[in-house]
Design an enzyme around this catalytic site. Structure first.
Site, PDB file in Angstrom:
ATOM      1  N   LYS A   1       0.819  -1.188   0.000  1.00 54.02           N
ATOM      2  CA  LYS A   1       0.000   0.000   0.000  1.00 54.02           C
ATOM      3  C   LYS A   1       0.864   1.253   0.000  1.00 54.02           C
ATOM      4  O   LYS A   1       0.398   2.345  -0.309  1.00 54.02           O
ATOM      5  CB  LYS A   1      -0.882   0.021   1.268  1.00 54.02           C
ATOM      6  CG  LYS A   1      -1.751  -1.193   1.404  1.00 54.02           C
ATOM      7  CD  LYS A   1      -2.475  -1.182   2.762  1.00 54.02           C
ATOM      8  CE  LYS A   1      -3.132  -2.525   2.978  1.00 54.02           C
ATOM      9  NZ  LYS A   1      -3.607  -2.667   4.371  1.00 54.02           N
ATOM     10  N   GLY A   2       2.119   1.126   0.371  1.00 57.96           N
ATOM     11  CA  GLY A   2       2.984   2.283   0.635  1.00 57.96           C
ATOM     12  C   GLY A   2       3.056   3.344  -0.442  1.00 57.96           C
ATOM     13  O   GLY A   2       3.258   4.513  -0.132  1.00 57.96           O
TER      14      GLY A   2
ATOM     15  N   GLU B   1       7.565   2.872  -5.890  1.00 57.78           N
ATOM     16  CA  GLU B   1       7.659   2.376  -4.518  1.00 57.78           C
ATOM     17  C   GLU B   1       7.820   3.528  -3.540  1.00 57.78           C
ATOM     18  O   GLU B   1       8.350   4.588  -3.890  1.00 57.78           O
ATOM     19  CB  GLU B   1       8.892   1.468  -4.378  1.00 57.78           C
ATOM     20  CG  GLU B   1       8.583   0.005  -4.189  1.00 57.78           C
ATOM     21  CD  GLU B   1       7.986  -0.349  -2.834  1.00 57.78           C
ATOM     22  OE1 GLU B   1       7.142   0.409  -2.298  1.00 57.78           O
ATOM     23  OE2 GLU B   1       8.350  -1.413  -2.317  1.00 57.78           O
TER      24      GLU B   1
ATOM     25  N   ASP C   1      14.670  -0.250   0.684  1.00 53.89           N
ATOM     26  CA  ASP C   1      15.347  -0.513   1.954  1.00 53.89           C
ATOM     27  C   ASP C   1      16.354  -1.653   1.749  1.00 53.89           C
ATOM     28  O   ASP C   1      17.414  -1.426   1.183  1.00 53.89           O
ATOM     29  CB  ASP C   1      14.265  -0.836   2.989  1.00 53.89           C
ATOM     30  CG  ASP C   1      14.788  -0.993   4.411  1.00 53.89           C
ATOM     31  OD1 ASP C   1      15.750  -0.312   4.779  1.00 53.89           O
ATOM     32  OD2 ASP C   1      14.213  -1.806   5.157  1.00 53.89           O
TER      33      ASP C   1
ATOM     34  N   LYS D   1      17.242   4.104   1.109  1.00 53.49           N
ATOM     35  CA  LYS D   1      18.142   3.918   2.265  1.00 53.49           C
ATOM     36  C   LYS D   1      19.297   3.030   1.817  1.00 53.49           C
ATOM     37  O   LYS D   1      19.297   1.831   2.082  1.00 53.49           O
ATOM     38  CB  LYS D   1      17.414   3.124   3.363  1.00 53.49           C
ATOM     39  CG  LYS D   1      16.539   3.854   4.326  1.00 53.49           C
ATOM     40  CD  LYS D   1      16.081   2.852   5.414  1.00 53.49           C
ATOM     41  CE  LYS D   1      14.731   3.219   5.969  1.00 53.49           C
ATOM     42  NZ  LYS D   1      14.177   2.192   6.869  1.00 53.49           N
TER      43      LYS D   1
ATOM     44  N   PHE E   1      13.632   4.642  10.899  1.00 52.40           N
ATOM     45  CA  PHE E   1      12.329   4.119  10.478  1.00 52.40           C
ATOM     46  C   PHE E   1      11.386   5.298  10.290  1.00 52.40           C
ATOM     47  O   PHE E   1      11.122   6.064  11.212  1.00 52.40           O
ATOM     48  CB  PHE E   1      11.763   3.113  11.484  1.00 52.40           C
ATOM     49  CG  PHE E   1      10.582   2.378  10.904  1.00 52.40           C
ATOM     50  CD1 PHE E   1      10.773   1.341  10.008  1.00 52.40           C
ATOM     51  CD2 PHE E   1       9.286   2.753  11.211  1.00 52.40           C
ATOM     52  CE1 PHE E   1       9.704   0.681   9.421  1.00 52.40           C
ATOM     53  CE2 PHE E   1       8.197   2.106  10.633  1.00 52.40           C
ATOM     54  CZ  PHE E   1       8.410   1.068   9.751  1.00 52.40           C
TER      55      PHE E   1
ATOM     56  N   ARG F   1       0.144   6.545   7.521  1.00 52.46           N
ATOM     57  CA  ARG F   1       0.319   6.719   6.074  1.00 52.46           C
ATOM     58  C   ARG F   1      -0.214   8.068   5.613  1.00 52.46           C
ATOM     59  O   ARG F   1       0.252   8.623   4.617  1.00 52.46           O
ATOM     60  CB  ARG F   1      -0.448   5.631   5.309  1.00 52.46           C
ATOM     61  CG  ARG F   1       0.055   4.221   5.519  1.00 52.46           C
ATOM     62  CD  ARG F   1      -0.615   3.296   4.500  1.00 52.46           C
ATOM     63  NE  ARG F   1      -0.527   1.886   4.845  1.00 52.46           N
ATOM     64  CZ  ARG F   1       0.509   1.103   4.585  1.00 52.46           C
ATOM     65  NH1 ARG F   1       1.563   1.603   3.989  1.00 52.46           N
ATOM     66  NH2 ARG F   1       0.508  -0.163   4.921  1.00 52.46           N
TER      67      ARG F   1
HETATM   68  P1  IMP Z   1      12.741  -3.868   1.176  1.00 48.84           P
HETATM   69  O1  IMP Z   1      12.286  -5.108   0.497  1.00 48.84           O
HETATM   70  O2  IMP Z   1      13.507  -4.175   2.434  1.00 48.84           O
HETATM   71  O3  IMP Z   1      13.482  -2.906   0.277  1.00 48.84           O
HETATM   72  O4  IMP Z   1      11.478  -3.201   1.764  1.00 48.84           O
HETATM   73  C1  IMP Z   1      10.707  -2.318   1.143  1.00 48.84           C
HETATM   74  C2  IMP Z   1       9.427  -2.130   1.929  1.00 48.84           C
HETATM   75  O5  IMP Z   1       9.669  -2.144   3.344  1.00 48.84           O
HETATM   76  C3  IMP Z   1       8.849  -0.776   1.649  1.00 48.84           C
HETATM   77  O6  IMP Z   1       7.987  -0.840   0.548  1.00 48.84           O
HETATM   78  C4  IMP Z   1       8.124  -0.466   2.927  1.00 48.84           C
HETATM   79  O7  IMP Z   1       6.824  -0.989   2.887  1.00 48.84           O
HETATM   80  C5  IMP Z   1       8.897  -1.166   3.998  1.00 48.84           C
HETATM   81  N1  IMP Z   1       9.809  -0.230   4.699  1.00 48.84           N
HETATM   82  C6  IMP Z   1      11.159  -0.166   4.613  1.00 48.84           C
HETATM   83  N2  IMP Z   1      11.656   0.822   5.355  1.00 48.84           N
HETATM   84  C7  IMP Z   1      10.596   1.441   5.913  1.00 48.84           C
HETATM   85  C8  IMP Z   1      10.450   2.592   6.785  1.00 48.84           C
HETATM   86  O8  IMP Z   1      11.422   3.280   7.181  1.00 48.84           O
HETATM   87  N3  IMP Z   1       9.179   2.905   7.144  1.00 48.84           N
HETATM   88  C9  IMP Z   1       8.083   2.208   6.716  1.00 48.84           C
HETATM   89  N4  IMP Z   1       8.172   1.148   5.898  1.00 48.84           N
HETATM   90  C10 IMP Z   1       9.414   0.769   5.503  1.00 48.84           C
HETATM   91 MG    MG Z   2       5.822  -1.078   0.745  1.00 45.40          MG
END
Ligand code: IMP
Ligand code: MG
Length: 178
Positions: free
Chosen positions: A42-43, A98, A102, A130, A151, A164
């Protein structure tokens, strides 16, 4: 809700200025190509809504849902598609939108998955990046802002489903997690 915020990292004005810029850049890069924006739910829903309105070229919009996170703040490392694409992407110029890049696990998985459906191209547009947290070597083609390892909540980003709808991006007070 705003009382739960410890520090604001990106104000509403900073966000809107940068998204407007990204919209202009994408409009120039994809002129005449009618790209397909694929929002990762949903982000990304707020970022995509703003970004699309700052683009002045024809585009299509789709959403996918992937899950990799539970209710906490750390990735589970496992990526699953829980809502598939609603249209064919063969020969389309796809832009995956996206909220944040992360560990990179989600986008690495999605990019590979989408690439196998024979699109004309697949690029990634993430509002936050990040880089210090990366577990796989994936880079976003378009980034709003690079950020430090904190975070974040707001502008689509949640903690346990909440925050959100904040128009800015900030961090939460430590007591919220306990
Ligand atoms: P990745 O697969 O670790 O790159 O994660 C990506 C997803 O993790 C993002 O689409 C977010 O939903 C969640 N996420 C990563 N860091 C944060 C943060 O600092 N706040 C909130 N959600 C996060
Ligand atoms: Mg997400």
């Amino acid at each position: 809700m705003k009382n739960d915020i410890e520090k604001i990292f990106f104000t509403e004005e900073m966000i809107q200025n940068r998204v407007r810029e990204l919209g202009r850049i994408l409009s120039a890069d994809y002129e005449g190509k009618v790209p397909l924006l694929v929002g990762v739910l949903k982000g990304s829903f707020i970022f995509l809504a703003d970004l699309a309105r700052y683009m002045d070229i024809l585009c299509d919009i789709e959403f996918m849902t992937v899950s990799s996170y539970g209710a906490g703040t750390k990735t589970s490392g496992e990526v699953k598609i829980t809502k598939a694409l609603g249209s064919v992407i063969e020969n389309r110029h796809v832009i995956v939108v996206e909220d944040i890049l992360d560990s990179g696990l989600t986008l690495e998985y999605l990019k590979k998955y989408l690439s196998e459906l024979n699109p004309a191209s697949v690029k990634i547009c993430a509002f936050l990046d990040k880089p210090s947290r990366r577990q796989v070597p994936i880079i976003a083609d378009y980034v709003g802002y690079e950020c430090t390892d904190a975070f974040y909540v707001g502008y689509g980003l949640d903690y346990a489903g909440h925050y959100r709808n904040l128009p800015f991006i900030g961090s939460l007070k430590p007591e919220i997690y306990s």
